[in-house]
Scaffold this motif. Structure first.
Motif, short mmCIF file in Angstrom:
data_model
loop_
_atom_site.label_atom_id
_atom_site.label_comp_id
_atom_site.label_asym_id
_atom_site.label_seq_id
_atom_site.Cartn_x
_atom_site.Cartn_y
_atom_site.Cartn_z
N ASP A 199 0.82 -1.22 0.00
CA ASP A 199 0.00 0.00 0.00
C ASP A 199 0.85 1.27 0.00
O ASP A 199 0.66 2.17 -0.82
CB ASP A 199 -0.94 0.02 1.22
N SER A 249 2.84 1.76 -3.23
CA SER A 249 1.98 2.13 -4.37
C SER A 249 1.52 3.58 -4.26
O SER A 249 1.52 4.33 -5.26
CB SER A 249 0.76 1.21 -4.43
N ALA A 288 -5.08 6.92 -10.08
CA ALA A 288 -4.57 6.34 -8.84
C ALA A 288 -5.47 6.69 -7.66
O ALA A 288 -5.72 5.86 -6.78
CB ALA A 288 -3.15 6.83 -8.58
N ILE A 303 -6.12 3.18 -5.95
CA ILE A 303 -5.02 2.71 -5.11
C ILE A 303 -5.36 2.81 -3.62
O ILE A 303 -5.68 3.89 -3.12
CB ILE A 303 -3.72 3.49 -5.39
#
Length: 295
Positions: free
Chosen positions: A68, A71, A170, A174
């Motif tokens: 996490d 990213s 993103a 994400i």
């Protein structure tokens, strides 16, 4: 009343973004470097977000999954690249042109969505993307200025749009299971690292101790790194993706008007027609979301 609040939250966040390029240009005219302004914007934003995130973590530790943090930092770097490229663009083209180039992310986002979903493209989205291009042609007053547009500035503006498209993709995909303040903290950290990488030796300057640089940097951090994500996180869940995306287009006229007022950049009827067409395109692209009344 709740919907009105949601509209005001998103509109305020978008309008905040619209002030950034003009203020960078004003700072540049006072002799302040774009590199240091961008660095302060992300550093100060990251410090404030870290303080806010600390209180969230103390109350309830977030459930990080493997990868996490990496990213978020990686894709968050697109934030720093977007600002750096956008602010470079206004060194070569007017702010009113740079914001239109940045907003090409409207149709780029449609393309990315099609590539990711691998589904048959919706006709409305294709039409909307084409309308954006038509509006762009008018908004930059290409009929009169095509031979005068600085290609370097256009390149930086389009590159900023590509980077911004990565940011928006993103943001929606994400580590969405984490609290928004935590996600923002790590993404802005990625932005800080990107700014350090992008500007590198340009940041070695005594200007870092200039009170003016700090003041402008604080303004950019407030209206570029802190207010918009907070307002969007509050407003989007109330009003939905469709209406929310349309309201973010407020950034375009705010940017153009602020450039007109503070920098005396001239705007004509053709350019405003182009802006109106771009906003119509955003409505077309999000028509299904509006009908579905997503929240």
């Amino acid at each position: 009343m709740d919907k009105l609040k949601g509209i005001l939250f998103v509109a305020f966040g978008a309008a905040s973004y619209g002030l950034l390029a003009t203020m960078v240009k004003v700072a540049n005219l006072q002799g302040l470097s774009t590199a240091m302004l961008t660095f302060y914007q992300y550093l100060l934003g990251f410090l404030v977000l870290s303080l806010a995130a600390y209180h969230v973590v103390r109350k309830k530790p977030p459930a990080f999954q493997r990868g996490d943090k990496r990213s978020l930092i990686l894709f968050g770097s697109s934030l720093g690249f977007t600002s750096s490229l956008y602010y470079l663009s206004i060194q070569y083209v007017p702010v009113s042109v740079a914001i239109i180039l940045l907003m090409q992310t409207i149709w780029m986002g449609v393309v990315v969505e099609l590539l990711i979903s691998r589904q048959k493209p919706q006709a409305l989205k294709i039409i909307g993307a084409l309308v954006v291009l038509i509006g762009t042609f008018l908004a930059v007053d290409a009929f009169d200025n095509l031979d005068q547009l600085n290609l370097t500035g256009v390149f930086y503006g389009v590159a900023a749009a590509v980077s911004f498209t990565v940011t928006l993709t993103a943001t929606n995909r994400i580590a969405t299971h984490l609290p928004n303040i935590i996600r923002s903290q790590y993404m802005v950290l990625g932005g800080v690292l990107a700014v350090l990488l992008f500007w590198n030796f340009n940041l070695i300057s005594s200007e870092i101790f200039n009170p003016k640089t700090f003041t402008f940097g604080l303004f950019l951090a407030l209206f570029g790194t802190l207010i918009p994500p907070i307002m969007f996180n509050k407003g989007f869940p109330i009003i939905g993706i469709g209406l929310g995306t349309i309201l973010t287009a407020i950034e375009i006229p705010v940017s153009m008007l602020s450039a007109n007022w503070l920098l005396q950049e001239e705007l004509n009827a053709i350019q405003w027609l182009g802006v109106a067409i771009i906003i119509i395109a955003v409505v077309i692209i999000n028509y299904r979301h509006l009908n579905a009344k997503e929240v």
